[in-house]
Design a protein around this motif. Structure first.
Motif, PDB file in Angstrom:
ATOM      1  N   ARG A  97      -7.692   6.180 -11.586  1.00  0.00           N
ATOM      2  CA  ARG A  97      -7.703   5.296 -10.419  1.00  0.00           C
ATOM      3  C   ARG A  97      -6.672   5.739  -9.382  1.00  0.00           C
ATOM      4  NH1 ARG A  97      -9.499  -0.089 -11.070  1.00  0.00           N
ATOM      5  NH2 ARG A  97      -9.223  -0.161  -8.810  1.00  0.00           N
ATOM      6  N   LEU A  98      -7.048   5.631  -8.122  1.00  0.00           N
ATOM      7  CA  LEU A  98      -6.115   5.775  -7.005  1.00  0.00           C
ATOM      8  C   LEU A  98      -6.238   4.505  -6.185  1.00  0.00           C
ATOM      9  CD1 LEU A  98      -4.117   7.314  -5.257  1.00  0.00           C
ATOM     10  CD2 LEU A  98      -6.060   8.374  -4.074  1.00  0.00           C
ATOM     11  N   TYR A  99      -5.222   3.670  -6.252  1.00  0.00           N
ATOM     12  CA  TYR A  99      -5.274   2.366  -5.578  1.00  0.00           C
ATOM     13  C   TYR A  99      -4.907   2.496  -4.109  1.00  0.00           C
ATOM     14  CZ  TYR A  99      -5.640   0.211 -10.183  1.00  0.00           C
ATOM     15  OH  TYR A  99      -6.066  -0.159 -11.436  1.00  0.00           O
ATOM     16  N   LEU A 100      -5.461   1.615  -3.304  1.00  0.00           N
ATOM     17  CA  LEU A 100      -5.063   1.512  -1.907  1.00  0.00           C
ATOM     18  C   LEU A 100      -3.671   0.882  -1.845  1.00  0.00           C
ATOM     19  CD1 LEU A 100      -8.400   0.101  -0.399  1.00  0.00           C
ATOM     20  CD2 LEU A 100      -7.620   2.479  -0.433  1.00  0.00           C
ATOM     21  N   ASP A 101      -3.003   1.035  -0.703  1.00  0.00           N
ATOM     22  CA  ASP A 101      -1.677   0.449  -0.552  1.00  0.00           C
ATOM     23  C   ASP A 101      -1.421   0.143   0.923  1.00  0.00           C
ATOM     24  OD1 ASP A 101      -0.625   2.891   0.713  1.00  0.00           O
ATOM     25  OD2 ASP A 101      -0.783   3.750  -1.298  1.00  0.00           O
ATOM     26  N   TYR A 102      -0.190  -0.282   1.230  1.00  0.00           N
ATOM     27  CA  TYR A 102       0.155  -0.667   2.600  1.00  0.00           C
ATOM     28  C   TYR A 102       0.904   0.436   3.354  1.00  0.00           C
ATOM     29  CZ  TYR A 102      -0.623  -5.394   0.627  1.00  0.00           C
ATOM     30  OH  TYR A 102      -1.142  -6.500  -0.004  1.00  0.00           O
ATOM     31  N   LEU A 103       1.051   1.614   2.748  1.00  0.00           N
ATOM     32  CA  LEU A 103       1.745   2.702   3.415  1.00  0.00           C
ATOM     33  C   LEU A 103       1.098   3.019   4.763  1.00  0.00           C
ATOM     34  CD1 LEU A 103       2.330   5.109   0.387  1.00  0.00           C
ATOM     35  CD2 LEU A 103       4.009   3.626   1.501  1.00  0.00           C
ATOM     36  N   PRO A 104       1.867   3.416   5.776  1.00  0.00           N
ATOM     37  CA  PRO A 104       3.278   3.805   5.733  1.00  0.00           C
ATOM     38  C   PRO A 104       4.265   2.632   5.795  1.00  0.00           C
ATOM     39  CG  PRO A 104       2.460   4.044   7.955  1.00  0.00           C
ATOM     40  CD  PRO A 104       1.282   3.610   7.121  1.00  0.00           C
ATOM     41  N   HIS A 105       3.764   1.421   5.707  1.00  0.00           N
ATOM     42  CA  HIS A 105       4.627   0.247   5.771  1.00  0.00           C
ATOM     43  C   HIS A 105       5.092  -0.163   4.370  1.00  0.00           C
ATOM     44  CE1 HIS A 105       3.659  -0.099  10.009  1.00  0.00           C
ATOM     45  NE2 HIS A 105       2.387   0.030   9.698  1.00  0.00           N
ATOM     46  N   GLN A 106       5.966  -1.150   4.330  1.00  0.00           N
ATOM     47  CA  GLN A 106       6.552  -1.604   3.080  1.00  0.00           C
ATOM     48  C   GLN A 106       5.635  -2.594   2.355  1.00  0.00           C
ATOM     49  OE1 GLN A 106       9.474  -0.330   1.908  1.00  0.00           O
ATOM     50  NE2 GLN A 106       9.348   1.048   3.683  1.00  0.00           N
TER      51      GLN A 106
END
Length: 416
Positions: free
Chosen positions: A383-392
């Motif tokens: 799995r490669l999860y989504l995230d909020y990058l480039p933010h915290q």
């Protein structure tokens, strides 16, 4: 010469792929959705969200409601994972369903979400988790937690009964000056008679708690406010027995009177909601264009209808939508977050119609990717999860807080 041509062709191909990717990412935004000058946003605030704390003494906004789910479980508290192991939902057309995988997710590395929570696959019964959630809600200036609720002994297909958690959540909310409203879910046999008993149960058992949310009406009354999810499943004439003054078992003008908010999905539901005796309507879905009610372009007409009929309109905004971790065939309803742009577009669309209350879908509905709760990057072998990058990880809490301040200032001007 051939090398130059190859390089030229390669450059053109890369440029075309970049343009295509950009268009795809922005597919949910239109020119008409551009944010006006002065609207809060990350672009004008270069400092990372975690560098800014809420202003000293700043309180939550009780006009900002966030849908909250207490259906998660972990081995430590429940003996097994609940909801994080969500099943892959088959498509209703067997021919389509055959093209997609079946089975369940296998936490902790494989969960039923496209994002991964900063707290890991937690339990809603964990006191530390609930306290952290209240802190996040308060940091976002959200004043009302709208708790997904089933009657005692009942639950959805992926959880255990959770009414026993309500006192625990109320106590935690009180410590952070947050109020709790109830989001009554559909269950087998739900109708106007069973909801009558539900309202009595909730108000008798929890109504005296300091964190129990009450809405101040235009006539000065302080009444509980209930959201009724999938209200359209029960005919308007049945609801009228409960919600109109002349109904056969009406709650109006009794000790159990309240403000009742129905779910608006289709355009025709407006008239049904009115004749049923509801006090207002909300739109819930965070996927712009998914339904008539969730389409930002329709909110002005909905607000006009509500104003003309003395109804409250509570638009629901969300940071994005992606439920393909549990409905792998539903990619066409995905709405890219575009680094917060989608959320801000929805918030601006809501404020444009001057609502009294704005609801947020959601604080922690991880399956549909609508959460504003902290999320972190995560990669496993499968799995490669989504995230909020480039933010915290707290990006959407910070955006919510800024827009809460903007909402408050706007409301002051509306009243002038």
């Amino acid at each position: 010469m051939r090398r130059r041509r190859r390089r030229g062709v390669l450059a053109l191909l890369l440029a075309a792929l970049f343009v295509f990717g950009t268009v795809l990412a922005l597919r949910t935004l239109r020119a008409a959705d551009a944010l006006p000058a002065g609207a809060p946003g990350l672009a004008e605030q270069p400092a990372p969200p975690e560098a800014r704390e809420p202003a000293a003494g700043s309180g939550p906004s009780y006009d900002l409601h966030a849908f909250y789910y207490a259906w998660y479980g972990s081995p430590r508290f429940e003996g097994r994972y609940l909801h994080w192991d969500h099943a892959l939902v088959p498509h209703w057309d067997p021919k389509v369903s055959a093209s997609y995988p079946r089975g369940r997710h296998r936490p902790p590395d494989d969960i039923g979400s496209s994002f991964y929570p900063a707290l890991g696959p937690y339990s809603s019964r964990d006191p530390a988790v609930v306290d952290e959630h209240m802190g996040q809600l308060r940091a976002a200036a959200i004043g009302v937690l709208v708790l997904s609720w089933y009657p005692p002994g009942l639950a959805d297909d992926n959880e255990e009964p959770s009414d026993s958690l309500v006192p625990f959540i109320l106590d935690a909310a009180q410590r952070y000056a947050i109020k709790v409203a109830f989001h009554i879910q559909p269950y087998k046999g739900r109708d106007d008679h069973t909801v009558h008993e539900n309202i009595k149960y909730i108000m008798d058992k929890y109504g005296s708690h300091a964190a129990f949310y009450k809405y101040k009406t235009s006539t000065g009354r302080s009444l509980p406010l209930f959201y009724i999810y999938d209200s359209y499943l029960t005919p308007a004439e049945s609801w009228a027995n409960l919600l109109t003054p002349s109904g056969s078992h009406s709650l109006r003008n009794t000790a159990y009177d309240a403000v009742f908010i129905a779910l608006l999905v289709e355009e025709g539901h407006k008239e049904d909601i009115l004749s049923a005796g509801y006090d207002g309507m909300y739109t819930y879905f965070a996927s712009n264009g998914f339904s008539f009610g969730s389409s930002h372009q329709n909110w002005k007409a909905i607000k006009t209808f509500c104003d003309s009929n003395n109804l409250m309109f509570i638009p629901s905004v969300g940071p994005g939508y992606i439920d393909t971790s549990i409905r792998p065939w539903n990619n066409h309803n995905t709405r890219n977050r575009v680094n917060g742009k989608y959320y801000e577009t929805a918030l601006q669309a809501a404020l444009t119609v001057r609502p009294e209350i704005v609801s947020i879908t959601s604080f922690n509905e991880w399956h549909e990717g609508t959460q504003i709760e902290k999320a972190v990057p995560k990669k496993t072998l499968t799995r490669l999860y989504l995230d909020y990058l480039p933010h915290q990880p707290n990006m959407y809490l910070e955006l919510t807080r800024r827009w809460a301040e903007h909402f408050s200032k706007e409301k002051e001007q509306w009243l002038m």
